[in-house]
Design a protein around this motif. Structure first.
Motif, PDB file in Angstrom:
ATOM      1  N   GLN A  42      64.216  78.384 -20.605  1.00 23.24           N
ATOM      2  CA  GLN A  42      64.197  78.641 -22.045  1.00 23.24           C
ATOM      3  C   GLN A  42      63.127  79.666 -22.374  1.00 23.24           C
ATOM      4  N   ASP A  43      63.377  80.462 -23.371  1.00 22.75           N
ATOM      5  CA  ASP A  43      62.417  81.447 -23.887  1.00 22.75           C
ATOM      6  C   ASP A  43      61.837  82.359 -22.796  1.00 22.75           C
ATOM      7  N   GLY A  44      62.676  82.754 -21.840  1.00 18.91           N
ATOM      8  CA  GLY A  44      62.236  83.682 -20.803  1.00 18.91           C
ATOM      9  C   GLY A  44      61.456  83.050 -19.672  1.00 18.91           C
ATOM     10  N   LYS A  63      53.809  88.002 -23.137  1.00 20.28           N
ATOM     11  CA  LYS A  63      53.275  87.000 -24.068  1.00 20.28           C
ATOM     12  C   LYS A  63      52.245  86.114 -23.383  1.00 20.28           C
ATOM     13  N   SER A  99      59.293  89.893 -20.923  1.00 20.03           N
ATOM     14  CA  SER A  99      58.816  89.581 -22.275  1.00 20.03           C
ATOM     15  C   SER A  99      57.901  88.354 -22.262  1.00 20.03           C
ATOM     16  N   ALA A 100      58.323  87.310 -21.556  1.00 16.22           N
ATOM     17  CA  ALA A 100      57.508  86.098 -21.472  1.00 16.22           C
ATOM     18  C   ALA A 100      56.209  86.362 -20.716  1.00 16.22           C
TER      19      ALA A 100
END
Length: 177
Positions: free
Chosen positions: A42-44, A79, A75-76
């Protein structure tokens, strides 16, 4: 046999299918990537466990020890780097490897080792706690879902876990393959 005959076309097609199938599935079956099974995504961020090293801890079927891989898409990873305030823009964790243990009876978890790698599979940092710190697994949490998946795998692959336990050395092989 003529090159346009149906038999020739069928023969060439069959050879192609056999070759493709052997390439796509046969050779891949020997790939070390097949040892990593997805637990969550999930979420990268995708979490895997290593089927080659999952085992019962020291003969105790209430404790399951395994290597877990936590991989980030770009992307993850960005972050995550921002979250950790990495000063070097080029230093991004691509994935973690964790030598983990779940105590099923007590519904707890601990980490023996955590290794951080960049996108080039270069080890950035290693953390080996001097002692295991057992944490309670919160019901309905991501850890609880992962624990349930590991328990399910262990129950259906008990013989494999016993064999892995007998073969386990310090790390059970290279984890970042």
């Amino acid at each position: 046999m003529k090159k346009n005959s149906p038999l020739y076309i069928f023969l060439m097609f069959s050879i192609g299918v056999v070759f493709f199938t052997r390439t796509a599935y046969g050779f891949a079956a020997d790939s070390s990537e097949n040892r990593w099974q997805v637990l969550s995504s999930q979420d990268g961020v995708t979490i895997f466990f290593d089927t080659d090293t999952i085992r019962f801890a020291d003969g105790n079927e209430n404790q399951i020890r395994f290597w877990q891989k936590c991989a980030f898409n770009s992307s993850a990873a960005t972050k995550f780097a921002a979250l950790l305030n990495f000063s070097d823009e080029n230093l991004q964790v691509s994935y973690f490897l964790e030598d983990r243990i779940f105590d099923i009876k007590n519904h707890t978890k601990a980490i023996y080792e955590l290794d951080a790698y960049d996108a080039n599979n270069i080890l950035i940092e290693t953390n080996r706690p001097a002692t295991k710190i057992w944490e309670t697994i919160t019901p309905d949490s991501d850890s609880d879902k992962i624990c349930l998946a590991i328990m399910t795998y262990a129950n259906s692959h008990k013989q494999q876990l016993l064999e892995n336990e007998n073969m386990s050395g310090s790390k059970g092989g290279s984890q970042n393959e």
